[in-house]
Design an enzyme around this catalytic site. Sequence first.
Site, mmCIF file in Angstrom:
data_model
loop_
_atom_site.group_PDB
_atom_site.id
_atom_site.type_symbol
_atom_site.label_atom_id
_atom_site.label_comp_id
_atom_site.label_asym_id
_atom_site.label_seq_id
_atom_site.Cartn_x
_atom_site.Cartn_y
_atom_site.Cartn_z
ATOM 1 N N ASP A 585 48.834 29.630 65.065
ATOM 2 C CA ASP A 585 49.102 30.356 65.983
ATOM 3 C C ASP A 585 50.216 31.652 65.771
ATOM 4 O O ASP A 585 49.023 32.999 65.465
ATOM 5 C CB ASP A 585 49.635 29.617 67.221
ATOM 6 N N GLU A 809 56.801 17.471 68.860
ATOM 7 C CA GLU A 809 55.762 18.243 68.430
ATOM 8 C C GLU A 809 56.442 19.119 67.030
ATOM 9 O O GLU A 809 55.557 19.230 66.057
ATOM 10 C CB GLU A 809 55.416 19.305 69.448
#
Length: 839
Positions: A585, A809
């Site tokens: 990302d 996460e």
Amino acid sequence: MARGERRRRGAPAEGARTAERAPRGGPARRDGRVGGARGAVGGAALAIVVLSVVLGLLGCWLLSWHRVRRAVTLHSAPPALPPDSSSPAVAPDLFWGTYRPHVYFGMKTRSSKPLLTGLMWAQQGTTPGTPKLRHTCEQGDGVGPYGWEFHDGLSFGRQHIQDGALRLTTEFVKRPGGQHGGDWSWRVTVEPQATGTSALPLVSLFFYVVTDGKEVLKPEVGAKGQLKFISGHTSELGDFRFTLLAPTSPGDTTPKYGSYNVFWSSNPGLPLLTEMVKSRLNSWFQHRPPGASPERYLGLPGSLKWEDRGPSGQGQGQGQFLIQQVTLKVPFSVDLVFESGSARAGGNQALEQLAGSLLTQALESHAEAFTERFEKTFQLKERGLSPEEQALGQAALSGLLGGIGYFYGQGLVLPDVGAEGSDQKVDPALFPPVPLFTAVPSRSFFPRGFLWDEGFHQLVVQRWDPQLTREALGHWLGLLNADGWIGREQVLGDEARARVPPEFLVQRTAHANPPTLLLPVAHMLEGGDPADLAFLRRAFPRLYAWFSWLHQSQAGPVPLSYRWRGRDPALPTLLNPKTLPSGLDDYPRASHPSANERHLDLRCWVALGARVLMQLAEQLGETEAAAELGPLAASLEAEESLEELHWAPELGVFADFGNHTKAVQLKPRPPQGLVRVVGRPHPRLQYVDALGYVSLFPFLLRLLDPNSSHLGPLLDVLADSRQLWSPFGLRSLAASSPFYRQRNSEHDPPYWRGAVWFNVNYLALGSLHHYGHLQGPHQARAAKLHRELRANLIGNVWRQYQATGFLWEQYSDQDGRGMGCRPFQGWTSLVLLAMAEDY
């Protein structure tokens, strides 16, 4: 192939330039003979030019049409899985499952038109107005921690859910038999979170059944709104019956008084179930246990009359929604039983219902079997891990298996029809209807399939149940389009679509994703299981097509270089344009995106793919493919080529290459907010100074020789606390980087800019273990770093799990706290393999 298509698209442009030059010829003469002849010639020339333009435009249109068609056409290679592989006839043990990971508790069939079941609950009287109705897993609903204590991925699971003052335990067990997937039973237990609570709350449970077509449900009602049972029939399940038994005290058979309400309607659409129930909780009822004071509660004012279910004929073809509400004081347990008619065919009519003490016995037996199998598979106790750490490992595996879903639907695809950066536009098109059996990264935030996540998921699943991995890989390869492309994010079906922002619904066929599915494929090759090899033989044409598409479509500006297509444009609001297809990302890349970029991580992924596919081709006797893949794999693994394209002497590490300057920053500029400002030095073609995970990829994917002169410098930066080393794992970006922990925009906090991610740390552990067992100058150091990194990672994940009850996460490199979404029992479940030292 892409470059050839760009050359063909150049022809019309040249024709257009010819058309522009033609009118600029000398003026026509008025002399009739000469001028007329010249006019005739000029007219003919103009006609030829116009015709060439028309033909060129037609060619462009036909090419675009052809590419759009291929983008939404399934690949012609034979499927990797047998026909009807999800049907009860072929895989009865997998037909029913907890394949709705986005709900706290529910089951469905692996079918395009499934029968679905689910649970909602609400604590009555705690707040004014409508009570909080719990159904779908949400980040901010205050529920938690929650997660599966046990789940074997097949026939048994036990989950705990904390909701304020309540503690719910949801359990299921399946019993094989018949031709339609057998029987199953649920047990839902609700208890106060704290012992000795004087004011016990009043709780409503809502058990529901949903059909998705013309299937038949026939409820049989008893006294005071209590359903005796629900009988039904579908083409895939045959005859069946649901029975909701009377509630009891937990752990025994003492009955408890419950109040009942029922609601029956047409299926409003799966994303609307929660809102429909909320809107109908608008009538007050009295809960009147014998000998106790009555209490008010909000209930469903339903009816079981067919004509009261909605407009005439509304249920036909739309499906049915039938829900039973039972309300009573905690603590209590309720059993729900599903019985298959075909399981009772022949001499099995007297098969005892799987409820009460028989269900208790089955649940306890499955829990013991799970624990024994877990230790036999991963040997955590034998390795000296504590009981608490063993429980973490069991929860990591169970949460991953309990997050497996079955999805069916059509995705939105944006075909790649023009040269990169061209203004040729097409509308998104619907991909053919496809099924997907996959684990999900997060039940609350990402309850759908992600391509590069799934490869890491299956590394864990494959150790536990190779059949599940074959099923998942086969389904993912079933998504291949005619060109060999697989969309990186799969949004299939109404329930999945309802939870995705519109901008992420469309998948672009020019964009790739790391081919991590090849990681479990490599493990299959090493294991040599005949069932795995038989699967890989069927899957090889699709794996080869997928890899070939990646290798060709993402080719870089020079031979043996690669570039991720799909970087964000250099917008004035972005510090560094993101590269979503890479999976990393916002990891910093070249400051100014261009076709000259060379991406190190992508080259390493392609090198891994060439190596695995070559080994697979050789194992299967695919001589032609092996002959093609062998030279490519050798070239990509040659350290000289890697050094030439990606070693940055001035940085002392491997790096990306592109049009780059470090002189970029976000500065406030009212009223726009934060705006990117580019200073001096101006961008130029150079190696990108962004030390972090990308720099390590030749090491992470074990592409370096143990005697490589580049291995030592990579271990140096890995072990340096000023760079990548932290007490909680390896940082995604060096603490010395100007991008470290920097926002990418005013509304986009840092993601892969310093946080510790377990998937890449797992790759690092595997590589340290690998080089720590190979003769070479760095063997002892790699082994030492492996021990230290493993202890840091496991210790921090365990501490955060003890403190919060969740796997996360990502984790902070500063204090170790869990960050991002939770529960994240996707690739963070790799902590189990780290504990088992299984790489």
